[in-house]
Scaffold this active site. Sequence first.
Site, PDB file in Angstrom:
ATOM      1  N   ARG A  51     -12.690  -4.137  -7.720  1.00  0.00           N
ATOM      2  CA  ARG A  51     -12.557  -4.765  -6.412  1.00  0.00           C
ATOM      3  C   ARG A  51     -13.881  -4.687  -5.661  1.00  0.00           C
ATOM      4  O   ARG A  51     -14.562  -3.654  -5.711  1.00  0.00           O
ATOM      5  CB  ARG A  51     -11.471  -3.968  -5.673  1.00  0.00           C
ATOM      6  CG  ARG A  51     -11.004  -4.474  -4.359  1.00  0.00           C
ATOM      7  CD  ARG A  51      -9.871  -3.594  -3.846  1.00  0.00           C
ATOM      8  NE  ARG A  51     -10.388  -2.311  -3.352  1.00  0.00           N
ATOM      9  CZ  ARG A  51      -9.811  -1.584  -2.405  1.00  0.00           C
ATOM     10  NH1 ARG A  51      -8.694  -1.976  -1.857  1.00  0.00           N
ATOM     11  NH2 ARG A  51     -10.339  -0.444  -2.002  1.00  0.00           N
TER      12      ARG A  51
ATOM     13  N   TYR B  44     -11.469   2.747   9.739  1.00  0.00           N
ATOM     14  CA  TYR B  44     -12.627   3.096   8.902  1.00  0.00           C
ATOM     15  C   TYR B  44     -12.966   2.072   7.827  1.00  0.00           C
ATOM     16  O   TYR B  44     -13.864   2.289   7.036  1.00  0.00           O
ATOM     17  CB  TYR B  44     -12.429   4.475   8.261  1.00  0.00           C
ATOM     18  CG  TYR B  44     -11.118   4.652   7.514  1.00  0.00           C
ATOM     19  CD1 TYR B  44     -10.944   4.163   6.233  1.00  0.00           C
ATOM     20  CD2 TYR B  44     -10.058   5.330   8.109  1.00  0.00           C
ATOM     21  CE1 TYR B  44      -9.752   4.322   5.556  1.00  0.00           C
ATOM     22  CE2 TYR B  44      -8.858   5.506   7.442  1.00  0.00           C
ATOM     23  CZ  TYR B  44      -8.705   4.999   6.159  1.00  0.00           C
ATOM     24  OH  TYR B  44      -7.520   5.158   5.503  1.00  0.00           O
ATOM     25  N   LYS B  45     -12.215   0.969   7.768  1.00  0.00           N
ATOM     26  CA  LYS B  45     -12.511  -0.041   6.747  1.00  0.00           C
ATOM     27  C   LYS B  45     -13.463  -1.085   7.335  1.00  0.00           C
ATOM     28  O   LYS B  45     -14.607  -0.766   7.622  1.00  0.00           O
ATOM     29  CB  LYS B  45     -11.194  -0.630   6.227  1.00  0.00           C
ATOM     30  CG  LYS B  45     -10.418   0.423   5.426  1.00  0.00           C
ATOM     31  CD  LYS B  45      -9.045  -0.029   4.994  1.00  0.00           C
ATOM     32  CE  LYS B  45      -8.386   1.084   4.175  1.00  0.00           C
ATOM     33  NZ  LYS B  45      -6.946   0.900   4.024  1.00  0.00           N
TER      34      LYS B  45
ATOM     35  N   ASP C 256       0.804  -4.557   8.990  1.00  0.00           N
ATOM     36  CA  ASP C 256      -0.267  -3.603   8.729  1.00  0.00           C
ATOM     37  C   ASP C 256      -1.541  -4.426   8.520  1.00  0.00           C
ATOM     38  O   ASP C 256      -1.652  -5.194   7.561  1.00  0.00           O
ATOM     39  CB  ASP C 256       0.052  -2.752   7.495  1.00  0.00           C
ATOM     40  CG  ASP C 256      -0.968  -1.632   7.292  1.00  0.00           C
ATOM     41  OD1 ASP C 256      -2.130  -1.819   7.707  1.00  0.00           O
ATOM     42  OD2 ASP C 256      -0.611  -0.598   6.703  1.00  0.00           O
TER      43      ASP C 256
ATOM     44  N   PHE D 110       0.858  -1.184   0.000  1.00  0.00           N
ATOM     45  CA  PHE D 110       0.000   0.000   0.000  1.00  0.00           C
ATOM     46  C   PHE D 110       0.898   1.240   0.000  1.00  0.00           C
ATOM     47  O   PHE D 110       1.863   1.304   0.769  1.00  0.00           O
ATOM     48  CB  PHE D 110      -0.908  -0.030   1.237  1.00  0.00           C
ATOM     49  CG  PHE D 110      -2.002   1.003   1.181  1.00  0.00           C
ATOM     50  CD1 PHE D 110      -3.160   0.763   0.453  1.00  0.00           C
ATOM     51  CD2 PHE D 110      -1.871   2.208   1.845  1.00  0.00           C
ATOM     52  CE1 PHE D 110      -4.166   1.712   0.395  1.00  0.00           C
ATOM     53  CE2 PHE D 110      -2.883   3.155   1.791  1.00  0.00           C
ATOM     54  CZ  PHE D 110      -4.035   2.917   1.064  1.00  0.00           C
TER      55      PHE D 110
HETATM   56  C1  LIG Z   1      -6.152   1.924   4.099  1.00  0.00           C
HETATM   57  C2  LIG Z   1      -4.734   1.642   4.406  1.00  0.00           C
HETATM   58  C3  LIG Z   1      -3.947   2.586   5.045  1.00  0.00           C
HETATM   59  C4  LIG Z   1      -4.525   3.939   5.362  1.00  0.00           C
HETATM   60  O1  LIG Z   1      -3.688   4.812   6.007  1.00  0.00           O
HETATM   61  P1  LIG Z   1      -4.261   6.220   6.472  1.00  0.00           P
HETATM   62  O2  LIG Z   1      -3.184   6.807   7.250  1.00  0.00           O
HETATM   63  O3  LIG Z   1      -5.516   5.966   7.215  1.00  0.00           O
HETATM   64  O4  LIG Z   1      -4.591   7.007   5.240  1.00  0.00           O
HETATM   65  C5  LIG Z   1      -2.641   2.249   5.351  1.00  0.00           C
HETATM   66  N1  LIG Z   1      -2.132   1.033   5.025  1.00  0.00           N
HETATM   67  C6  LIG Z   1      -2.884   0.105   4.391  1.00  0.00           C
HETATM   68  C7  LIG Z   1      -2.308  -1.216   4.070  1.00  0.00           C
HETATM   69  C8  LIG Z   1      -4.195   0.385   4.052  1.00  0.00           C
HETATM   70  O5  LIG Z   1      -4.930  -0.519   3.413  1.00  0.00           O
END
Ligand SMILES: *Cc1c(COP(=O)(O)O)cnc(C)c1O
Length: 404
Positions: free
Chosen positions: A363, A218-219, A193, A123
Amino acid sequence: MTLEEARALDATDALAPLRDRFVLPPGVLYLDGNSLGALPRAAAEAVATATTQQWGERLIRSWNEGWMDAPRRVGGKIARLIGAEQDEVIVGDSTSANLFKLLVAALRADPARRVILSEAGNFPTDLHIAEGAIGCVPGASLKVVARGDVQGALGPDTAVLLLTHTHYKSAERWDMDALTRAAHAAGALVLWDLSHSAGAIPVNLGGAGADLAVGCGYKFLNGGPGAPAFLYVARRWQDRLASPLSGWMGHAEPFAFVDAYRPAPGMTRWLAGTPAVLGMAALEAGIDVWADVDLAQLWAKSAQLFDILHAAGAAVGLECVSPIAPNARGSHISFRHPHAYALCQALIAKGLIGDFRDPDIIRFGLTPLYLSHQDVWRAGDLLREAVATEAWSDPAYQVRAAVT
Ligand SMILES: *Cc1c(COP(=O)(O)O)cnc(C)c1O
């Protein structure tokens, strides 16, 4: 699978009653809960209460009436979902900020080890933050290798192995036990992560012997847009690592108002500034929904939802890029299509919300708390039809918006 068969599965689905705890707009099939989870009804109420009663009436007294303790309290509630102890998780800041704190701390843990090792195509923020973190530690560097080369790239210089447990695009899942063992065998720490894993699949940080983790609120956890993120440090590391963002909320005695920084014991040292109370209220309501959820049931349902959508894609020759074996993937499904963007737009116009990931991936998030088997069957039906009729070919669907 037929619609009748999907209905029959819904009739015996122990998670089905949870759907009523979410606001789901009529006419929308929402298969994007892996990006922004749906609104729990209780979250809307919690934000209203935090605003009108706690902020409006109790004013500053609210800090002693639950606000100050929220990062630890909500962290403790997330712990069960990721196989951690309650005093190993704290909530605050964003996933990006938490990655930075832990990566710098891991680099500083052993001066003989100077490398952050990660995966190409991770990511974006994970790699961007790693780049920033090495700039803060003299001699540090970032090594990014192809997925298949990660294990072999571990070495005596590796400070920390940074991996995203479930890949945001493909849904491929790392074997947490095996990679944690491999990192430890090389003498490195491992930072997971869990952004696409927490609330999606059963996770057992403690069982794997993991050192560090971060994840998104938030996911799949349904904490609301920009919800505070969580951070995990195994007990054995808690007094040996310190946050580079040494703010007053992580101080041993924030209200002593002294000049010198002294980190608080336990997880509190990972806080930096004042907690975002309103966001925390929404997140806590989202997390409370999970109190009644059996994660094994959740995962079994996710696997069924995957099969329904996978079969629909296969029927029209869509290439599925997600692993077929359930234990090798997370809780979303991705297909490759040369016109993935326009296909996604065509489906949104029909009421099916999924998302597009550059350059050719469409997705769909599989969120068993609020999606029924029938929902996913209908989504599959729309997908089949859109691909078969080349719905993407309408020029109106080709125009790219700034945010996808
Ligand atoms: C969604 C996501 C993030 C989001 O990071 P933010 O700091 O909330 O923008 C980070 N790492 C992964 C792997 C994600 O899927």
